[in-house]
Design a protein around this motif. Structure first.
Motif, PDB file in Angstrom:
ATOM      1  N   THR A   1     -33.311 -52.746  65.293  1.00 38.15           N
ATOM      2  CA  THR A   1     -31.920 -52.461  65.638  1.00 38.15           C
ATOM      3  C   THR A   1     -31.596 -51.036  65.203  1.00 38.15           C
ATOM      4  OG1 THR A   1     -31.300 -54.778  65.359  1.00 38.15           O
ATOM      5  CG2 THR A   1     -29.520 -53.159  65.332  1.00 38.15           C
ATOM      6  N   ILE A   2     -31.071 -50.254  66.135  1.00 40.96           N
ATOM      7  CA  ILE A   2     -30.770 -48.851  65.865  1.00 40.96           C
ATOM      8  C   ILE A   2     -29.262 -48.662  65.823  1.00 40.96           C
ATOM      9  CG2 ILE A   2     -30.996 -46.485  66.713  1.00 40.96           C
ATOM     10  CD1 ILE A   2     -33.665 -47.370  67.975  1.00 40.96           C
ATOM     11  N   SER A   3     -28.781 -48.162  64.680  1.00 37.10           N
ATOM     12  CA  SER A   3     -27.360 -47.899  64.500  1.00 37.10           C
ATOM     13  C   SER A   3     -27.167 -46.447  64.087  1.00 37.10           C
ATOM     14  CB  SER A   3     -26.772 -48.824  63.422  1.00 37.10           C
ATOM     15  OG  SER A   3     -26.924 -50.183  63.792  1.00 37.10           O
ATOM     16  N   LEU A   4     -25.956 -45.970  64.249  1.00 37.11           N
ATOM     17  CA  LEU A   4     -25.624 -44.590  63.902  1.00 37.11           C
ATOM     18  C   LEU A   4     -24.423 -44.579  62.974  1.00 37.11           C
ATOM     19  CD1 LEU A   4     -26.105 -41.498  64.535  1.00 37.11           C
ATOM     20  CD2 LEU A   4     -24.368 -41.764  66.309  1.00 37.11           C
ATOM     21  N   ASP A   5     -24.524 -43.812  61.896  1.00 37.04           N
ATOM     22  CA  ASP A   5     -23.382 -43.614  61.005  1.00 37.04           C
ATOM     23  C   ASP A   5     -22.480 -42.567  61.644  1.00 37.04           C
ATOM     24  OD1 ASP A   5     -21.571 -42.974  59.052  1.00 37.04           O
ATOM     25  OD2 ASP A   5     -23.052 -42.563  57.495  1.00 37.04           O
ATOM     26  N   THR A   6     -21.318 -43.000  62.118  1.00 38.56           N
ATOM     27  CA  THR A   6     -20.413 -42.075  62.823  1.00 38.56           C
ATOM     28  C   THR A   6     -19.458 -41.358  61.883  1.00 38.56           C
ATOM     29  OG1 THR A   6     -18.665 -43.710  63.250  1.00 38.56           O
ATOM     30  CG2 THR A   6     -20.492 -43.608  64.832  1.00 38.56           C
ATOM     31  N   SER A   7     -19.495 -41.704  60.587  1.00 37.81           N
ATOM     32  CA  SER A   7     -18.521 -41.149  59.644  1.00 37.81           C
ATOM     33  C   SER A   7     -18.983 -39.850  59.005  1.00 37.81           C
ATOM     34  CB  SER A   7     -18.211 -42.169  58.545  1.00 37.81           C
ATOM     35  OG  SER A   7     -17.698 -43.351  59.100  1.00 37.81           O
ATOM     36  N   GLY A   8     -20.241 -39.799  58.590  1.00 41.91           N
ATOM     37  CA  GLY A   8     -20.704 -38.667  57.803  1.00 41.91           C
ATOM     38  C   GLY A   8     -20.440 -38.952  56.338  1.00 41.91           C
ATOM     39  N   GLU A   9     -19.679 -38.093  55.670  1.00 39.09           N
ATOM     40  CA  GLU A   9     -19.323 -38.381  54.288  1.00 39.09           C
ATOM     41  C   GLU A   9     -18.524 -39.675  54.224  1.00 39.09           C
ATOM     42  OE1 GLU A   9     -18.927 -34.796  51.287  1.00 39.09           O
ATOM     43  OE2 GLU A   9     -17.358 -34.691  52.810  1.00 39.09           O
ATOM     44  N   SER A  10     -18.658 -40.383  53.096  1.00 38.00           N
ATOM     45  CA  SER A  10     -17.908 -41.626  52.904  1.00 38.00           C
ATOM     46  C   SER A  10     -16.429 -41.413  53.210  1.00 38.00           C
ATOM     47  CB  SER A  10     -18.075 -42.096  51.454  1.00 38.00           C
ATOM     48  OG  SER A  10     -17.183 -43.146  51.168  1.00 38.00           O
TER      49      SER A  10
ATOM     50  N   VAL B   1     -18.155 -46.188  59.249  1.00 38.78           N
ATOM     51  CA  VAL B   1     -18.116 -46.840  60.550  1.00 38.78           C
ATOM     52  C   VAL B   1     -19.473 -46.630  61.213  1.00 38.78           C
ATOM     53  CG1 VAL B   1     -17.008 -46.950  62.804  1.00 38.78           C
ATOM     54  CG2 VAL B   1     -15.632 -46.443  60.766  1.00 38.78           C
ATOM     55  N   LEU B   2     -20.206 -47.732  61.379  1.00 40.00           N
ATOM     56  CA  LEU B   2     -21.518 -47.686  62.023  1.00 40.00           C
ATOM     57  C   LEU B   2     -21.405 -48.253  63.432  1.00 40.00           C
ATOM     58  CD1 LEU B   2     -23.721 -49.112  59.101  1.00 40.00           C
ATOM     59  CD2 LEU B   2     -22.988 -46.752  59.467  1.00 40.00           C
ATOM     60  N   VAL B   3     -22.142 -47.672  64.382  1.00 44.10           N
ATOM     61  CA  VAL B   3     -22.149 -48.198  65.744  1.00 44.10           C
ATOM     62  C   VAL B   3     -23.573 -48.628  66.091  1.00 44.10           C
ATOM     63  CG1 VAL B   3     -22.398 -45.866  66.719  1.00 44.10           C
ATOM     64  CG2 VAL B   3     -21.651 -47.738  68.191  1.00 44.10           C
ATOM     65  N   ARG B   4     -23.686 -49.828  66.622  1.00 41.13           N
ATOM     66  CA  ARG B   4     -24.991 -50.336  67.024  1.00 41.13           C
ATOM     67  C   ARG B   4     -25.317 -49.795  68.418  1.00 41.13           C
ATOM     68  NH1 ARG B   4     -26.860 -56.717  67.066  1.00 41.13           N
ATOM     69  NH2 ARG B   4     -28.794 -56.426  68.211  1.00 41.13           N
ATOM     70  N   LEU B   5     -26.378 -49.001  68.509  1.00 43.36           N
ATOM     71  CA  LEU B   5     -26.740 -48.358  69.779  1.00 43.36           C
ATOM     72  C   LEU B   5     -27.641 -49.222  70.647  1.00 43.36           C
ATOM     73  CD1 LEU B   5     -27.476 -44.742  68.476  1.00 43.36           C
ATOM     74  CD2 LEU B   5     -25.362 -45.610  69.503  1.00 43.36           C
ATOM     75  N   GLY B   6     -28.430 -50.081  70.049  1.00 40.68           N
ATOM     76  CA  GLY B   6     -29.315 -50.922  70.845  1.00 40.68           C
ATOM     77  C   GLY B   6     -30.415 -51.510  69.997  1.00 40.68           C
ATOM     78  N   SER B   7     -31.249 -52.333  70.596  1.00 42.85           N
ATOM     79  CA  SER B   7     -32.337 -52.977  69.861  1.00 42.85           C
ATOM     80  C   SER B   7     -33.496 -53.296  70.790  1.00 42.85           C
ATOM     81  CB  SER B   7     -31.836 -54.258  69.182  1.00 42.85           C
ATOM     82  OG  SER B   7     -31.320 -55.162  70.154  1.00 42.85           O
ATOM     83  N   PHE B   8     -34.663 -53.465  70.206  1.00 46.44           N
ATOM     84  CA  PHE B   8     -35.865 -53.858  70.954  1.00 46.44           C
ATOM     85  C   PHE B   8     -36.854 -54.475  69.976  1.00 46.44           C
ATOM     86  CE2 PHE B   8     -36.136 -49.278  69.998  1.00 46.44           C
ATOM     87  CZ  PHE B   8     -37.289 -49.237  69.199  1.00 46.44           C
TER      88      PHE B   8
ATOM     89  N   MET C   1     -29.717 -49.304  76.155  1.00 45.71           N
ATOM     90  CA  MET C   1     -28.602 -49.190  75.202  1.00 45.71           C
ATOM     91  C   MET C   1     -27.479 -50.151  75.607  1.00 45.71           C
ATOM     92  SD  MET C   1     -26.626 -45.726  73.993  1.00 45.71           S
ATOM     93  CE  MET C   1     -28.194 -44.993  73.553  1.00 45.71           C
ATOM     94  N   THR C   2     -26.716 -50.550  74.630  1.00 45.02           N
ATOM     95  CA  THR C   2     -25.581 -51.443  74.860  1.00 45.02           C
ATOM     96  C   THR C   2     -24.579 -50.810  75.821  1.00 45.02           C
ATOM     97  OG1 THR C   2     -25.850 -52.124  72.560  1.00 45.02           O
ATOM     98  CG2 THR C   2     -23.861 -52.831  73.653  1.00 45.02           C
ATOM     99  N   ASP C   3     -23.871 -51.651  76.570  1.00 47.73           N
ATOM    100  CA  ASP C   3     -22.754 -51.169  77.397  1.00 47.73           C
ATOM    101  C   ASP C   3     -21.795 -50.388  76.516  1.00 47.73           C
ATOM    102  OD1 ASP C   3     -20.563 -50.790  78.985  1.00 47.73           O
ATOM    103  OD2 ASP C   3     -20.114 -52.919  79.273  1.00 47.73           O
ATOM    104  N   THR C   4     -21.568 -49.102  76.860  1.00 48.08           N
ATOM    105  CA  THR C   4     -20.764 -48.240  75.994  1.00 48.08           C
ATOM    106  C   THR C   4     -19.305 -48.656  75.936  1.00 48.08           C
ATOM    107  OG1 THR C   4     -20.469 -46.697  77.840  1.00 48.08           O
ATOM    108  CG2 THR C   4     -22.250 -46.239  76.293  1.00 48.08           C
ATOM    109  N   ASN C   5     -18.876 -49.562  76.802  1.00 48.72           N
ATOM    110  CA  ASN C   5     -17.508 -50.055  76.736  1.00 48.72           C
ATOM    111  C   ASN C   5     -17.361 -51.207  75.745  1.00 48.72           C
ATOM    112  OD1 ASN C   5     -16.299 -48.320  78.671  1.00 48.72           O
ATOM    113  ND2 ASN C   5     -17.299 -49.480  80.292  1.00 48.72           N
ATOM    114  N   ALA C   6     -18.492 -51.666  75.210  1.00 49.64           N
ATOM    115  CA  ALA C   6     -18.432 -52.820  74.316  1.00 49.64           C
ATOM    116  C   ALA C   6     -19.462 -52.669  73.197  1.00 49.64           C
ATOM    117  CB  ALA C   6     -18.667 -54.107  75.091  1.00 49.64           C
ATOM    118  N   PHE C   7     -19.435 -51.541  72.504  1.00 57.02           N
ATOM    119  CA  PHE C   7     -20.298 -51.360  71.345  1.00 57.02           C
ATOM    120  C   PHE C   7     -19.941 -52.377  70.271  1.00 57.02           C
ATOM    121  CE2 PHE C   7     -20.740 -46.766  72.648  1.00 57.02           C
ATOM    122  CZ  PHE C   7     -22.113 -46.770  72.789  1.00 57.02           C
ATOM    123  N   GLU C   8     -20.974 -52.809  69.552  1.00 52.88           N
ATOM    124  CA  GLU C   8     -20.734 -53.536  68.312  1.00 52.88           C
ATOM    125  C   GLU C   8     -20.551 -52.485  67.222  1.00 52.88           C
ATOM    126  OE1 GLU C   8     -22.942 -57.253  67.171  1.00 52.88           O
ATOM    127  OE2 GLU C   8     -23.603 -55.942  65.531  1.00 52.88           O
TER     128      GLU C   8
END
Length: 373
Positions: A147-156, A62-69, A1-8
């Protein structure tokens, strides 16, 4: 996973208004806002992800990129998804769902890809997979890169949590906020909307003027993550609180529809900014200039593709332009419409219009003037 101090971090924006959202993010102190089609990329840790959801008025999600492979077939996707550190972000007691998109890749079946990732999460983390889950993982497979991302917002994020009354073709709060910023509104001038509908422009402008947080009255998907710290988030909200709204009114709305005025008043009250607003029932021809320093007139009039017959609207636009030219010297005007001919019918001295922006399936543009003479 990406360094959690520098998420895209990807801030979703209405196409055409990405630069306006980038300006908002930059002004709010977010790191390296960069525009791309459909949004703005910034960087930061989890606290910045919380802050983006809580404070940015123009972001849709707001989406956060968690990592890729890399993965070239489903078996490889399954194997690498099982090794992904899900537990660093997801909780085993919170349901999750997976949405997948495949482009230019040997894995071309998006449903099969989503099922493999879901199975990996269920079996390795122990989380429940549910199509109704508030937490949504987005898997994008492009040129065999997963690429795995997470929707951190939920509802729009346009759902602020307090607006209960709406009319025909309502303007989304996020879109209204971006149009206000595109029209040069900085929170310090009066705003008038002569076709205010449910009051969205005026409520957004009033909140901006006193620093009320757009996300103050709602919950977010990130509150269900392993990384969430409720105490720290509560402190963030408290530290960012704006001033108490106090009159006299600086945000004026009118509409010929009594129901629209009732909706506007109800929404302003729910938002806690009633002292700053004044809503009156009346037609465009009855519109009077407020006894206040000139500011911004912003209006989203009906247009043929949205409400009514376009041929019947030219007289309405003509009346609007005539009233503004005669009574609103010193004010700037911003009109959102899908039709350049209707904008021209106002007779207002518009600057070149902004880019096309999707509003409920219709492409609209922002037409604005300098101060009227």
């Amino acid at each position: 996973m990406t360094d959690t101090n520098a998420f895209e971090i990807f801030l979703v924006a209405p196409p055409g208004l990405e630069p306006v959202l980038a300006d908002e993010a930059r002004a709010a102190g977010f790191a390296t806002p960069t525009t791309c089609p459909g949004g703005v990329t910034i960087h930061g840790d989890w606290s910045e992800i919380w802050r983006a959801n809580l404070t940015l008025r123009g972001a849709t999600r707001v989406l956060v990129r968690l990592g890729s492979f890399r993965a070239f077939h489903l078996a490889q996707l399954d194997k690498r998804a099982r090794k992904f550190p899900w537990g660093e972000v997801l909780r085993s007691d919170m349901p999750v769902r997976v949405e997948a998109v495949c482009k230019r890749s040997k894995i071309y079946h998006h449903r099969a890809a989503a099922q493999r990732v879901e199975k990996a999460i269920a079996e390795e983390l122990g989380a429940t997979i549910s199509k109704n889950a508030a937490l949504v993982l987005k898997v994008r497979i492009d040129d065999n890169l997963v690429t795995i991302s997470l929707d951190t917002s939920g509802e729009s994020l346009h759902k602020r949590g307090y607006k209960t009354a709406t009319g025909k073709a309502p303007m989304r709060e996020t879109l209204a906020a971006l149009f206000l910023k595109a029209a040069g509104y900085d929170g310090h001038e009066p705003v008038l909307d002569p076709m205010c509908g449910s009051g969205t422009f005026l409520i957004e402008a009033a909140e901006m003027s006193v620093g009320l947080l757009p996300g103050r009255a709602r919950h977010f998907a990130f509150e269900h993550l392993a990384s969430f710290d409720a105490e720290t988030f509560a402190k963030m909200k408290a530290a960012a609180e704006g001033t108490t709204p106090e009159g006299p009114p600086r945000f004026f709305g009118s509409d010929r529809n009594a129901g629209a005025i009732a909706n506007s008043r109800q929404n302003a009250d729910a938002a806690g900014i009633t002292p700053l607003t004044r809503f009156t029932e009346g037609s465009i021809s009855d519109l009077q200039r407020p006894n206040i320093t000139p500011g911004l007139v912003i209006v989203n009039p009906p247009y043929g593709g949205r409400i009514g017959n376009k041929k019947l609207l030219f007289a309405l636009y003509g009346t609007l332009g005539k009233v503004l030219l005669e009574r609103f010297a010193g004010w700037r005007v911003a009109i959102i419409t899908s039709d350049g001919g209707l904008a021209k019918a106002t007779g207002l001295p518009f600057l070149p219009p902004g880019p096309p922006v999707d509003h409920g399936g219709t492409k609209v543009k922002l037409y604005q003037t300098a101060k009227l003479s």
